[in-house]
Each structure stands twice: as structure tokens, then as C-alpha cells.
Design an enzyme around this catalytic site. Structure first.
Site, PDB file in Angstrom:
ATOM      1  N   ASP A 138       1.144  -1.201  -0.172  1.00 24.70           N
ATOM      2  CA  ASP A 138      -0.164  -0.202  -0.008  1.00 24.70           C
ATOM      3  C   ASP A 138       1.246   1.492   0.291  1.00 24.70           C
ATOM      4  O   ASP A 138       1.825   0.922   0.454  1.00 24.70           O
ATOM      5  CB  ASP A 138      -0.789  -0.155   1.333  1.00 24.70           C
ATOM      6  CG  ASP A 138      -2.229   1.150   1.505  1.00 24.70           C
ATOM      7  OD1 ASP A 138      -2.316   1.167   0.087  1.00 24.70           O
ATOM      8  OD2 ASP A 138      -2.197   1.590   3.035  1.00 24.70           O
TER       9      ASP A 138
ATOM     10  N   ASP B 145      -0.936   4.665   1.087  1.00 23.13           N
ATOM     11  CA  ASP B 145      -1.075   5.956   1.403  1.00 23.13           C
ATOM     12  C   ASP B 145      -1.097   5.573   3.360  1.00 23.13           C
ATOM     13  O   ASP B 145      -1.594   4.480   3.603  1.00 23.13           O
ATOM     14  CB  ASP B 145      -2.240   6.101   1.089  1.00 23.13           C
ATOM     15  CG  ASP B 145      -1.955   7.115   0.365  1.00 23.13           C
ATOM     16  OD1 ASP B 145      -2.805   8.567   0.689  1.00 23.13           O
ATOM     17  OD2 ASP B 145      -1.906   6.731  -0.727  1.00 23.13           O
TER      18      ASP B 145
END
Length: 266
Positions: free
Chosen positions: A57, A59
Site C-alpha cells: 500500500d 498512503d
């Protein structure tokens, strides 16, 4: 074989390796939480090895911010959008609906605010470059897959050393955000599908590592050989076989048993 044993891995400096003759991973992690929380830990039913694939991922994992929240500040609506982001990451809202709602609120924002946001607000999470660089040097394929946006992820992926980037595309017309998205949605199912697609290319013996912090990371975390929750929301943390609660992202390397002398430093 003893029921349990413990040994400090000298080549990592600060990693305690626990071995159990028979132990349920969930119970082991629950025990670690009881006695050592907050902690950095990885539980595996087999011998831990360097993964062939790393999918992460972006963020609040590879970077320390939520890009859409920071971008919203340039439109004067950060608090409004951040509240929606938090609920989505906790798994309280449908991801796609929450994404479209937040993007819609950015309609009319000048596209130049994205570059300004990147320069002024976005920074790599401590240890991110070392983690990606070291795994890549060990031969791992590194993929950044995000529910965020290519406007941010392409640059971040290049700077951190990822081989591939998957994400959403903000629609722009006349130099301004339209409030819409261009192309298919990148969501939890996309993250898992990307991991499985990459694994298929690597062959049946390939081991994978996934890292994330929110509810939309759970499917890829659960589908990976080693699924890490980084400073994660409760639901993501519960789904993971590994977690980083104390250290930075280089803790993943220590838990994989990679000596510091072999790390690719920033």
C-alpha cells in the site's frame, strides 16, 4: 523437540526468534500482544525466507500521509475529507463510495495543487527506501498498489524503487480536477488481484510479502505469505501475520532475518 525455544538473532541485533513445536499463529500473536505490546512481530508456520514478491500500500504505509487528505487542504476541506478517509480505512464505509465522494468534493481544484502538495506535504515513511531497495537487491519484484492516485504514486514509486505502480487516476479537464475518476477503480480486490497476478508470473514456489494499514489492505495481506500491518487500523492488524507497531519499516527486514550489513541504505 522442545515445546518452545527462544534465541536472539545476533546478526539482526534486536530480533528475538521464538520457535514452537505446535502453535496457532493467532494465539502466538495474541500472546505477544499480551506481554510485549506494542511490538514488531512476524509469525510463520514454516521457516521464514526472503520473499520473491513485495506488494505494498502507499498512503500511511510507504508514505506518512494520506494524499487525498493533504490535497483537500488546498481546497480548504481537509477536515471534511479526512473524516471520510478515516472511516473508510477503519472499514466502516464502502471504499469505492467513499473514494468517489471525496474525489467529487475536489471538483474545480487546480491540477497544479497536486505538484505543490507532493513537494510540500508528502514524504516517505522512515525505512521505506531501505526496505524496497534491500528487497529489490535480493531479487524481489516490488509493486506499489494503492487506492490513491497515479498523480502521486508514479513519482513516489519511482523515488522508492518500485518496479510497478497500480492506482486510481484523477480526471482532469482544462487544468482542473473534474471531481471524477478516469478508468477502473483500484480497491481492495485490485490489491489482492495484483498480488496473485504477480505471483502467477513468478511460479508456484514464490513467497510473497504484503504491507498495508487499512481495511482495504486486508485481502492482499491475507493472501500473502507474510502479511504485515504497519501502524495499522485494528481490523488490518488482526488480519496480519506480521505487524510493525514500534519500529520503522526496516523492522520488516530484521524480522525476515536479513542482516543489517546486507541492507541497501538510503
Amino acid at each position: 523437540m522442545p515445546l518452545a525455544s527462544a534465541v536472539m538473532l545476533d546478526f539482526c541485533g534486536d530480533v528475538l526468534q521464538l520457535s514452537f513445536a505446535d502453535g496457532d499463529p493467532a494465539k502466538v500473536l495474541a500472546g505477544i500482544d499480551r506481554f510485549f505490546a506494542p511490538s514488531d512481530a512476524l509469525v510463520s508456520a514454516s521457516e521464514i525466507q526472503v520473499p520473491h514478491l513485495f506488494v505494498s500500500d502507499m498512503d500511511s504505509t510507504m508514505i506518512g500521509q494520506e494524499c487525498i487528505d493533504e490535497l483537500a487542504d488546498y481546497a480548504g476541506i481537509k477536515d471534511q475529507i479526512a473524516a471520510i478517509t478515516e472511516r473508510a480505512m477503519q472499514g466502516e464505509l464502502d471504499f469505492e463510495s467513499a473514494l468517489r465522494e471525496r474525489v467529487g468534493l475536489l471538483a474545480g481544484l487546480d491540477e497544479g495543487a497536486i505538484a505543490q502538495c507532493l513537494e510540500e506535504r508528502i514524504s516517505a515513511t522512515p525505512g521505506a527506501r531501505t526496505l524496497v531497495g534491500t528487497l529489490a537487491a535480493k531479487g524481489a519484484r516490488c509493486v506499489l498498489v494503492t487506492g490513491g492516485f497515479h498523480h502521486f504514486a508514479d513519482r513516489i514509486g519511482e523515488e522508492l524503487g518500485f518496479h510497478r505502480v497500480v492506482g486510481n487516476r484523477l480526471e482532469v479537464s482544462g487544468g482542473k480536477l473534474t471531481g471524477g475518476l478516469a478508468g477502473p477503480i483500484s480497491d481492495a480486490s485490485t490489491k489482492k488481484a495484483t498480488l496473485l497476478e504477480e505471483l502467477e508470473q513468478l511460479g508456484p514456489e514464490a513467497h510473497s510479502l504484503a504491507a498495508g494499514d487499512g481495511a482495504n489492505d486486508i485481502p492482499m495481506i491475507e493472501a500473502s505469505t507474510y502479511g504485515f500491518a504497519y501502524r495499522a487500523k485494528p481490523k488490518a492488524r488482526e488480519a496480519a501475520s506480521g505487524r510493525i507497531d514500534r519500529g520503522d519499516l526496516t523492522s520488516v527486514l530484521s524480522l525476515l532475518g536479513i542482516p543489517k550489513s546486507e541492507w541497501t541504505l538510503d
